[in-house]
Design an enzyme around this catalytic site. Sequence first.
Site, PDB file in Angstrom:
ATOM      1  N   LYS A   1     -54.447  36.185  19.019  1.00 49.74           N
ATOM      2  CA  LYS A   1     -54.476  37.471  19.740  1.00 49.74           C
ATOM      3  C   LYS A   1     -53.151  37.709  20.478  1.00 49.74           C
ATOM      4  CE  LYS A   1     -55.835  41.079  21.927  1.00 49.74           C
ATOM      5  NZ  LYS A   1     -55.955  42.340  21.201  1.00 49.74           N
TER       6      LYS A   1
ATOM      7  N   CYS B   1     -52.493  45.842  26.729  1.00 49.16           N
ATOM      8  CA  CYS B   1     -52.432  44.706  25.795  1.00 49.16           C
ATOM      9  C   CYS B   1     -50.982  44.277  25.535  1.00 49.16           C
ATOM     10  CB  CYS B   1     -53.111  45.066  24.478  1.00 49.16           C
ATOM     11  SG  CYS B   1     -54.891  45.148  24.612  1.00 49.16           S
TER      12      CYS B   1
HETATM   13  N1  LIG Z   1     -59.782  47.617  25.508  1.00 51.01           N
HETATM   14  C1  LIG Z   1     -59.152  47.145  24.448  1.00 51.01           C
HETATM   15  O1  LIG Z   1     -58.666  47.897  23.621  1.00 51.01           O
HETATM   16  C2  LIG Z   1     -59.017  45.648  24.222  1.00 51.01           C
HETATM   17  C3  LIG Z   1     -58.597  45.219  22.964  1.00 51.01           C
HETATM   18  C4  LIG Z   1     -58.514  43.862  22.725  1.00 51.01           C
HETATM   19  C5  LIG Z   1     -58.813  42.946  23.734  1.00 51.01           C
HETATM   20  N2  LIG Z   1     -59.201  43.391  24.965  1.00 51.01           N
HETATM   21  C6  LIG Z   1     -59.518  42.376  25.962  1.00 51.01           C
HETATM   22  O2  LIG Z   1     -60.941  42.379  26.193  1.00 51.01           O
HETATM   23  C7  LIG Z   1     -61.203  42.050  27.546  1.00 51.01           C
HETATM   24  C8  LIG Z   1     -62.037  43.144  28.182  1.00 51.01           C
HETATM   25  O3  LIG Z   1     -61.267  44.339  28.156  1.00 51.01           O
HETATM   26  P1  LIG Z   1     -61.905  45.766  28.433  1.00 51.01           P
HETATM   27  O4  LIG Z   1     -60.883  46.764  28.000  1.00 51.01           O
HETATM   28  O5  LIG Z   1     -63.281  45.835  27.861  1.00 51.01           O
HETATM   29  O6  LIG Z   1     -61.999  45.724  30.032  1.00 51.01           O
HETATM   30  P2  LIG Z   1     -62.747  46.778  30.986  1.00 51.01           P
HETATM   31  O7  LIG Z   1     -62.038  46.709  32.272  1.00 51.01           O
HETATM   32  O8  LIG Z   1     -62.933  48.078  30.275  1.00 51.01           O
HETATM   33  O9  LIG Z   1     -64.220  46.143  31.145  1.00 51.01           O
HETATM   34  C9  LIG Z   1     -64.485  44.927  31.743  1.00 51.01           C
HETATM   35  C10 LIG Z   1     -65.855  45.003  32.417  1.00 51.01           C
HETATM   36  O10 LIG Z   1     -66.168  43.704  32.912  1.00 51.01           O
HETATM   37  C11 LIG Z   1     -66.838  43.840  34.160  1.00 51.01           C
HETATM   38  N3  LIG Z   1     -66.725  42.567  34.857  1.00 51.01           N
HETATM   39  C12 LIG Z   1     -65.682  42.021  35.511  1.00 51.01           C
HETATM   40  N4  LIG Z   1     -65.987  40.792  35.963  1.00 51.01           N
HETATM   41  C13 LIG Z   1     -67.266  40.546  35.583  1.00 51.01           C
HETATM   42  C14 LIG Z   1     -68.143  39.440  35.733  1.00 51.01           C
HETATM   43  N5  LIG Z   1     -67.763  38.322  36.355  1.00 51.01           N
HETATM   44  N6  LIG Z   1     -69.397  39.555  35.252  1.00 51.01           N
HETATM   45  C15 LIG Z   1     -69.800  40.667  34.610  1.00 51.01           C
HETATM   46  N7  LIG Z   1     -68.998  41.746  34.417  1.00 51.01           N
HETATM   47  C16 LIG Z   1     -67.754  41.682  34.889  1.00 51.01           C
HETATM   48  C17 LIG Z   1     -66.133  45.005  34.809  1.00 51.01           C
HETATM   49  O11 LIG Z   1     -66.939  45.593  35.816  1.00 51.01           O
HETATM   50  C18 LIG Z   1     -65.907  45.949  33.615  1.00 51.01           C
HETATM   51  O12 LIG Z   1     -66.981  46.859  33.454  1.00 51.01           O
HETATM   52  C19 LIG Z   1     -59.832  41.835  28.217  1.00 51.01           C
HETATM   53  O13 LIG Z   1     -59.497  40.478  28.172  1.00 51.01           O
HETATM   54  C20 LIG Z   1     -58.899  42.630  27.318  1.00 51.01           C
HETATM   55  O14 LIG Z   1     -57.581  42.152  27.376  1.00 51.01           O
HETATM   56  C21 LIG Z   1     -59.317  44.727  25.218  1.00 51.01           C
END
Ligand SMILES: NC(=O)c1ccc[n+]([C@@H]2O[C@H](COP(=O)([O-])OP(=O)(O)OC[C@H]3O[C@@H](n4cnc5c(N)ncnc54)[C@H](O)[C@@H]3O)[C@@H](O)[C@H]2O)c1
Length: 401
Positions: free
Chosen positions: A205, A259
């Site tokens: 990743k 990212c």
């Molecule tokens: N959005 C993308 O396009 C994308 C793509 C690839 C990878 N990622 C990775 O995926 C992961 C999540 O990204 P995202 O965009 O979904 O983030 P986001 O901020 O949209 O969502 C994360 C959620 O997790 C919740 N959260 C935080 N701590 C928590 C806990 N301890 N218990 C339960 N819930 C909790 C938050 O309230 C939030 O709703 C990150 O590591 C990101 O780098 C994201």
Amino acid sequence: MSNKPSVVMVGLGYIGLPTAALIASKSIKVTGVDIHQHVVDTINKGEIHIVEPDLDGLVHHVVKENLLTASTKPVEADVYLIAVPTPFKGDHEPDISFVESAIKAILPTLKEGALVIIESTSPVGTTEKMEQFIFSERPELMGKVFMAYCPERVLPGNIIYELEHNDRAIGGVNEASTDKAVNFYKHFVKGELHKTNSKTAEMCKLVENSSRDVQIAFANELSMICDEAGINVWELIRLANKHPRVNILQPGTGVGGHCIAVDPWFIVNKFPEKAKIIRAAREINNYKTEWVIEKIKSTALQFEIDNGKKPLIATMGLAFKPNIDDLRESPALNVVKTLMDSNLNILPVEPNIESYKDFEIQTVNEALKQADIVIYLVAHSEFISINTEVLTLDFCNVINK
Ligand SMILES: NC(=O)c1ccc[n+]([C@@H]2O[C@H](COP(=O)([O-])OP(=O)(O)OC[C@H]3O[C@@H](n4cnc5c(N)ncnc54)[C@H](O)[C@@H]3O)[C@@H](O)[C@H]2O)c1
């Protein structure tokens, strides 16, 4: 694990919610867990709190069918997926505290034979570290819980389709964990499932986003060299790309988003002596934004000297890339805020956003009516047909499109 496993998805954001809804749509019971009560309440009403095409209908359906339930507390399950944020802190140091909190939250519910999969973008070694943490807190589970890492590579705006159809790299902390995780993803992924180990999957990743960053840095470096050399960089790249084995990307205002602008630091932080190109790329792409700011400032100063008044400057675009409304780590937003802080008269335009907390957003027409200088920061499609006589700086090749 029975034929249809029970699933807990921890983190219901851009990745967690669509994934939970997709899994539930395959008639698998999913408990979605989020620390924010309003997220949980919204989802339990069959509604969504994020913007993503086709997601609301899917969530509405699976909630109504009782296949997806949201809660602030995890329950016992066969499979746990973790999709919580992994930002960086301090001097670009990865912050895995959200992953640690998620693991702590599921710890009391873990039973023998459970499978824990981390999907959050994570520094190399995180999955093994979390496995050790679980065994240190629950020694009776030693060797009896399966752990794997499986990164996400979806494109916002097309998440539901890509979640189902993209290939996945799946790496367990041991072969049994890899096999178990692959069997789980078979329930809802149509793309190919590639087996590896957890460290390779974690690095995969980070490398995907670093590769993009390095290639964009090359284009951005060329753009600054060409400016000094009096060469049109867009024409240069177009011509160089006629070579059958050359494919240079397009320069821009910098690199943004949560990212590409973030993940390469996870490699640099862990391998500071070796990650020379990756660090340089991050620095070049950040420097390109500073360079853009300086260009605009010197153009404004020259205008003032020539005309005896400060110019009104229309800045076109705030988002981190064309045709979206996402401002996270956006270089264009950084440019606009820095220019405003320097007391320049800015008319910020962003057709994908109605309002912004720190300043008033102008429509294209309002800004063009008043502007002495037009600056293109993001190549939104709305800007391509603009025809203006005033002094123009184009940092994203809108004019020639
Ligand atoms: N959005 C993308 O396009 C994308 C793509 C690839 C990878 N990622 C990775 O995926 C992961 C999540 O990204 P995202 O965009 O979904 O983030 P986001 O901020 O949209 O969502 C994360 C959620 O997790 C919740 N959260 C935080 N701590 C928590 C806990 N301890 N218990 C339960 N819930 C909790 C938050 O309230 C939030 O709703 C990150 O590591 C990101 O780098 C994201």
